[in-house]
Design an enzyme around this catalytic site. Structure first.
Site, PDB file in Angstrom:
ATOM      1  N   CYS A 136      48.200  40.738  44.098  1.00 54.39           N
ATOM      2  CA  CYS A 136      46.949  41.236  43.534  1.00 54.39           C
ATOM      3  C   CYS A 136      46.026  41.820  44.598  1.00 54.39           C
ATOM      4  O   CYS A 136      45.331  41.085  45.305  1.00 54.39           O
ATOM      5  CB  CYS A 136      46.244  40.101  42.794  1.00 54.39           C
ATOM      6  SG  CYS A 136      44.672  40.609  42.089  1.00 54.39           S
ATOM      7  N   CYS A 139      42.330  41.082  44.003  1.00 50.32           N
ATOM      8  CA  CYS A 139      41.888  39.728  44.375  1.00 50.32           C
ATOM      9  C   CYS A 139      41.822  39.576  45.896  1.00 50.32           C
ATOM     10  O   CYS A 139      40.908  38.934  46.410  1.00 50.32           O
ATOM     11  CB  CYS A 139      42.849  38.668  43.846  1.00 50.32           C
ATOM     12  SG  CYS A 139      43.534  39.001  42.233  1.00 50.32           S
ATOM     13  N   ASP A 140      42.799  40.116  46.598  1.00 50.87           N
ATOM     14  CA  ASP A 140      42.968  39.762  48.017  1.00 50.87           C
ATOM     15  C   ASP A 140      42.750  40.904  49.006  1.00 50.87           C
ATOM     16  O   ASP A 140      42.753  40.668  50.214  1.00 50.87           O
ATOM     17  CB  ASP A 140      44.399  39.216  48.221  1.00 50.87           C
ATOM     18  CG  ASP A 140      44.651  37.986  47.364  1.00 50.87           C
ATOM     19  OD1 ASP A 140      43.690  37.238  47.127  1.00 50.87           O
ATOM     20  OD2 ASP A 140      45.794  37.782  46.930  1.00 50.87           O
TER      21      ASP A 140
END
Ligand code: NAP
Length: 314
Positions: A136, A139-140
């Protein structure tokens, strides 16, 4: 065994499940939605959604599902946390079996989506989650500011992840096993033309390095045409090679195809082999897999469930 029998239980909170919730709630069916391990579904791991109708300037994926959720609660949808582990659909009421309870239902809409596929190469599992291997970018991505990263895959997801990562990373290697991307033309063109993205064509990932150190220190890749191996000096590896449908708990009660996707009966896109059980979204659709098509299938499933209930006693 519970005494309450739900009218309709919707399993999953992605676009398909939440649209089914909006429709069944507006039909006064008081739906219960079971929320699994990724509330909001895959859209919450996407950055900007540019192709959902009604948002001329795009919309954040998380915000879009949040809006759908709010819209469904406005009409009385109830949400509960819970993972279905198996089902008993041999007779009515239908039974959904969770770790700590059994839920009885007159009708069920399965909208469990699909999960990211992994390559299985050495180091991937060991370094997954906070150690440099992730699925992701949204997300990261921010953890990889001014670092070099690799994205694996050649579809729209891989192109999208690579483009998103250019906001943070100093360089993004897009590693694909063939010499052209599967992604749509617009996404391919954008990725290939981007100055921070380096295409690594005809190459498969062989090993994620850094297991001993506890964080990614490189990615070994192999050119499938020449056999040559090399190491990309990356600190992050973003796996974007497709998905596996989350349908295990529903088999063998529900018919699935060879890929595990739930099959619908002839003449319907949402009716499963069990009367009163419907399916919507990426757990049945491996062709279109768009937020808007998932929402459309959620709508169809809800309308069919409503018809079923009115014929068989809501
Ligand atoms: P996908 O289209 O199935 O692409 C998967 C990619 O991973 C393919 O390029 C495939 O290579 C490669 N791959 C598969 N297994 C591999 C392995 N073991 N090792 C190395 N590479 C491997 O999946 P996706 O990109 O997740 O897209 C899924 C669907 O969602 C598509 O319909 C896509 O259009 C849609 N989508 C749309 C958007 C958007 O519109 N914004 C964004 C994301 C996804 P091959 O090409 O050689 O098969």
């Amino acid at each position: 065994m519970p005494t309450t029998i739900e009218n309709v239980v919707i399993v999953g909170t992605g676009c398909a499940g939440l649209t089914a919730a909006i429709y069944t709630a507006r039909a006064n069916l008081n739906p219960l939605v079971l929320e699994g391990s990724l509330p909001g579904g895959q859209l919450t791991t996407t950055s900007e959604v540019e192709n959902f109708p009604g948002f001329p300037h795009g919309v954040d994926g998380f915000q879009l599902t949040q809006n759908m959720r709010e819209q469904s609660t406005r009409f009385g949808t109830r949400f509960e946390q819970g993972l279905v582990t198996s089902v008993d659909f041999k007779s009515h009421p239908l039974q959904l079996i969770l770790a700590d309870r059994v839920i009885l239902a007159k009708s069920v809409i399965i909208a469990t989506g699909a999960s990211p596929r992994m390559t299985g190469i050495p180091g991937e599992k060991e370094l997954y989650g906070g150690k440099g291997v992730t699925t992701c970018a949204t997300c990261d991505g921010a953890f990889y500011r001014k670092m070099e990263v690799a994205v694996l895959g050649g579809g729209d997801s891989a192109a999208e992840e690579a483009l998103f990562l250019t906001r943070f990373a100093s360089k993004v290697y897009l590693v694909h096993r063939r010499d052209s991307l599967r992604a749509s033309k617009i996404m391919s063109d954008r990725a290939v033309a981007h100055e921070k993205i380096q295409m690594v064509w005809d190459s498969i990932p062989v090993e994620v390095l850094g297991v001993k150190e506890g964080s990614v220190s490189g990615l070994k890749v192999k050119n499938v045409k020449t056999g040559a191996e090399s190491v990309l000096p990356v600190k992050g590896v973003f796996v974007a090679i497709g998905h596996t449908p989350n349908t295990g708990p529903f088999t063998p009660a529900i018919d699935v195809d060879e890929g595990g996707y739930i099959k619908s009966v002839a003449g319907s896109q949402v009716q499963t082999n069990i009367p009163g059980v419907y399916v919507a979204g990426d757990c049945s659709d491996h062709v279109y897999r768009q937020a808007i098509t998932a929402a459309g299938l959620g709508c169809q499933a809800a309308i069919e469930a409503e018809r079923w209930l009115s014929e068989h006693g809501a």
